[in-house]
Motif scaffolding. Structure first.
Motif, PDB file in Angstrom:
ATOM      1  N   LYS A 136       3.976 -13.302  12.210  1.00 49.17           N
ATOM      2  CA  LYS A 136       3.860 -13.218  10.750  1.00 49.17           C
ATOM      3  C   LYS A 136       2.471 -12.725  10.339  1.00 49.17           C
ATOM      4  O   LYS A 136       2.337 -11.898   9.426  1.00 49.17           O
ATOM      5  CB  LYS A 136       4.120 -14.587  10.128  1.00 49.17           C
ATOM      6  N   ALA A 137       1.450 -13.213  11.023  1.00 46.79           N
ATOM      7  CA  ALA A 137       0.082 -12.777  10.716  1.00 46.79           C
ATOM      8  C   ALA A 137      -0.080 -11.283  10.974  1.00 46.79           C
ATOM      9  O   ALA A 137      -0.696 -10.561  10.174  1.00 46.79           O
ATOM     10  CB  ALA A 137      -0.920 -13.572  11.548  1.00 46.79           C
ATOM     11  N   ALA A 138       0.492 -10.799  12.084  1.00 44.29           N
ATOM     12  CA  ALA A 138       0.405  -9.373  12.418  1.00 44.29           C
ATOM     13  C   ALA A 138       1.122  -8.523  11.377  1.00 44.29           C
ATOM     14  O   ALA A 138       0.627  -7.464  10.959  1.00 44.29           O
ATOM     15  CB  ALA A 138       0.983  -9.127  13.807  1.00 44.29           C
ATOM     16  N   GLU A 139       2.289  -8.981  10.943  1.00 48.10           N
ATOM     17  CA  GLU A 139       3.046  -8.248   9.925  1.00 48.10           C
ATOM     18  C   GLU A 139       2.295  -8.218   8.595  1.00 48.10           C
ATOM     19  O   GLU A 139       2.235  -7.173   7.923  1.00 48.10           O
ATOM     20  CB  GLU A 139       4.424  -8.894   9.727  1.00 48.10           C
ATOM     21  N   THR A 140       1.718  -9.350   8.221  1.00 43.20           N
ATOM     22  CA  THR A 140       0.974  -9.428   6.970  1.00 43.20           C
ATOM     23  C   THR A 140      -0.250  -8.516   7.013  1.00 43.20           C
ATOM     24  O   THR A 140      -0.558  -7.810   6.042  1.00 43.20           O
ATOM     25  CB  THR A 140       0.519 -10.874   6.687  1.00 43.20           C
ATOM     26  N   LEU A 141      -0.937  -8.520   8.165  1.00 44.71           N
ATOM     27  CA  LEU A 141      -2.120  -7.671   8.326  1.00 44.71           C
ATOM     28  C   LEU A 141      -1.743  -6.192   8.219  1.00 44.71           C
ATOM     29  O   LEU A 141      -2.425  -5.421   7.534  1.00 44.71           O
ATOM     30  CB  LEU A 141      -2.774  -7.960   9.678  1.00 44.71           C
ATOM     31  N   ALA A 142      -0.652  -5.815   8.887  1.00 39.75           N
ATOM     32  CA  ALA A 142      -0.213  -4.420   8.853  1.00 39.75           C
ATOM     33  C   ALA A 142       0.147  -3.996   7.430  1.00 39.75           C
ATOM     34  O   ALA A 142      -0.184  -2.886   6.997  1.00 39.75           O
ATOM     35  CB  ALA A 142       0.977  -4.224   9.779  1.00 39.75           C
ATOM     36  N   ALA A 143       0.806  -4.878   6.696  1.00 34.85           N
ATOM     37  CA  ALA A 143       1.195  -4.572   5.313  1.00 34.85           C
ATOM     38  C   ALA A 143      -0.037  -4.401   4.428  1.00 34.85           C
ATOM     39  O   ALA A 143      -0.103  -3.486   3.593  1.00 34.85           O
ATOM     40  CB  ALA A 143       2.092  -5.668   4.759  1.00 34.85           C
ATOM     41  N   LEU A 144      -1.031  -5.268   4.620  1.00 35.19           N
ATOM     42  CA  LEU A 144      -2.252  -5.174   3.820  1.00 35.19           C
ATOM     43  C   LEU A 144      -2.992  -3.864   4.087  1.00 35.19           C
ATOM     44  O   LEU A 144      -3.427  -3.167   3.166  1.00 35.19           O
ATOM     45  CB  LEU A 144      -3.178  -6.353   4.131  1.00 35.19           C
ATOM     46  N   TYR A 145      -3.127  -3.516   5.369  1.00 36.02           N
ATOM     47  CA  TYR A 145      -3.913  -2.339   5.733  1.00 36.02           C
ATOM     48  C   TYR A 145      -3.167  -1.031   5.512  1.00 36.02           C
ATOM     49  O   TYR A 145      -3.776   0.043   5.540  1.00 36.02           O
ATOM     50  CB  TYR A 145      -4.401  -2.452   7.184  1.00 36.02           C
ATOM     51  N   ALA A 146      -1.868  -1.116   5.265  1.00 33.77           N
ATOM     52  CA  ALA A 146      -1.100   0.093   4.967  1.00 33.77           C
ATOM     53  C   ALA A 146      -1.380   0.593   3.555  1.00 33.77           C
ATOM     54  O   ALA A 146      -1.127   1.763   3.242  1.00 33.77           O
ATOM     55  CB  ALA A 146       0.387  -0.170   5.136  1.00 33.77           C
ATOM     56  N   GLY A 147      -1.906  -0.274   2.703  1.00 33.13           N
ATOM     57  CA  GLY A 147      -2.148   0.125   1.319  1.00 33.13           C
ATOM     58  C   GLY A 147      -3.497  -0.295   0.794  1.00 33.13           C
ATOM     59  O   GLY A 147      -3.608  -0.771  -0.343  1.00 33.13           O
ATOM     60  N   LEU A 148      -4.551  -0.116   1.589  1.00 33.28           N
ATOM     61  CA  LEU A 148      -5.892  -0.505   1.149  1.00 33.28           C
ATOM     62  C   LEU A 148      -6.367   0.350  -0.024  1.00 33.28           C
ATOM     63  O   LEU A 148      -6.174   1.561  -0.048  1.00 33.28           O
ATOM     64  CB  LEU A 148      -6.896  -0.365   2.300  1.00 33.28           C
ATOM     65  N   THR A 149      -7.010  -0.293  -0.966  1.00 35.87           N
ATOM     66  CA  THR A 149      -7.631   0.427  -2.070  1.00 35.87           C
ATOM     67  C   THR A 149      -8.993   0.953  -1.603  1.00 35.87           C
ATOM     68  O   THR A 149      -9.535   0.493  -0.581  1.00 35.87           O
ATOM     69  CB  THR A 149      -7.847  -0.501  -3.281  1.00 35.87           C
ATOM     70  N   PRO A 150      -9.584   1.911  -2.332  1.00 32.40           N
ATOM     71  CA  PRO A 150     -10.921   2.387  -1.953  1.00 32.40           C
ATOM     72  C   PRO A 150     -11.950   1.252  -1.878  1.00 32.40           C
ATOM     73  O   PRO A 150     -12.818   1.258  -0.995  1.00 32.40           O
ATOM     74  CB  PRO A 150     -11.262   3.384  -3.060  1.00 32.40           C
TER      75      PRO A 150
END
Length: 318
Positions: free
Chosen positions: A43-57
């Motif tokens: 779950k942590a890996a999935e959450t991390l991937a989701a966050l980093y897929a849409g990082l703001t500037p």
């Protein structure tokens, strides 16, 4: 101990739960607990991937400044062998905000120059947080002149919020030193490749990054001023740094589109600080490809290509 950024709080919470259960497994090796640990890690890996897929500037700015992100000396240790550190500008003093010397990159002799921020409080103070004084840039010029004389390719590792703005630095000719370092880059008759590994701030960065190929790590930033500085000038309010970061187009994707950089080097999910070895290996591969392409060019063509590349930045197309 891993340091989490503000926007990584959901990942931090799941990781904390997993660590608590791991501690229990020392006394209780229940299959149910082990399964729950695996589930939480997934779950942590999935959450991390989701966050980093849409990082703001602004989030990318935070990642670029992460205290555990690998710095210039880490890259040198990871991809340069037989490294000999050079010190001093032969005019005033040694500036440890810029490190440089000679070594071997994949068996070939090279000159390497980089901003070093430091990885601990003591090291950050020693290296002045990667903010170089005039003597640092004059040391860079000395190294580039030596590389040109002995026909050694140059690697530049860029990671600075900007040149040091102190009174002493200004009195000793900060602007002139930056200009001469930039000119030394342009005059090189050997291939030079720059990699923005964290922050690329203003003239402090361009002084060693005026290269035939400019590479940029996926979560790095590169701009003429920091988001905080821009917000202070435009709105007289540093709280608007997030808005400034968005409008300034400081991310690797934006800069590749505008032709400011030549290639984006991918980072592991979660940023370079989560897997420094993989990041350094990816950067080394990209540098090797660039040197292979540039190795076919003669000295005058290298100078002309570099000059034309930078003159073309910002030129209207259409």
């Amino acid at each position: 101990m891993r340091s989490y950024l503000d926007f990584e709080k959901p990942v931090a919470e799941v990781d904390a739960k997993a660590e608590e259960l791991k501690a229990l497994t020392d006394a209780d090796t229940s299959p149910a607990i082990r399964e729950e640990v695996v589930r939480l890690e997934g779950k942590a890996a999935e959450t991390l991937a989701a966050l980093y897929a849409g990082l703001t500037p602004w989030q990318k700015t935070q990642v670029a400044r992460h205290p555990q992100r690998p710095h210039a000396l880490d890259y040198i240790a990871g991809m340069i062998t037989d490294f000999t550190l050079f010190a001093g500008d032969r005019k005033f003093a040694e500036d440890e905000a810029i490190v440089g010397g000679l070594g071997r990159f994949r068996g070939e002799s090279v000159c390497i120059i980089g901003h070093e921020k430091g990885s601990s409080t003591e090291a950050r103070l020693k290296h002045n947080f990667g903010m170089a004084r005039p003597e640092g840039y004059r040391k860079a010029v000395r190294l580039m002149d030596m590389a040109d004389r002995f026909d050694l390719p140059v690697i530049a590792l860029v990671d600075t919020p900007g040149a040091y703005p102190g009174i002493g630095a200004e009195e000793r000719g900060q602007a002139e030193a930056i200009a001469r370092s930039t000119d030394a880059c342009l005059a090189l008759g050997v291939p030079n490749v720059a990699v923005v590994i964290g922050e690329g701030g203003s003239g402090g960065a361009i002084a060693i990054a005026t290269a035939n190929r400019v590479l940029m790590l996926q979560n790095s930033i590169y701009s003429v001023i920091s988001p905080e500085g821009a917000a202070s000038i435009l709105w007289r309010d540093t709280a608007k740094a997030q808005e400034a970061a968005t409008n300034m187009k400081i991310t690797a994707e934006d800069l590749l589109r505008f032709g400011v950089i030549d290639k984006i080097v991918p980072e592991p999910v979660g940023g370079a600080h989560r897997n420094p070895a993989a990041t350094i290996a990816a950067a080394a591969d990209a540098i090797a490809v660039a040197f292979t392409e540039l190795g076919r060019l003669d000295r005058e063509t290298l100078r002309r290509q570099r000059r034309d590349k930078f003159l073309a930045i910002g030129r209207a197309v259409g």
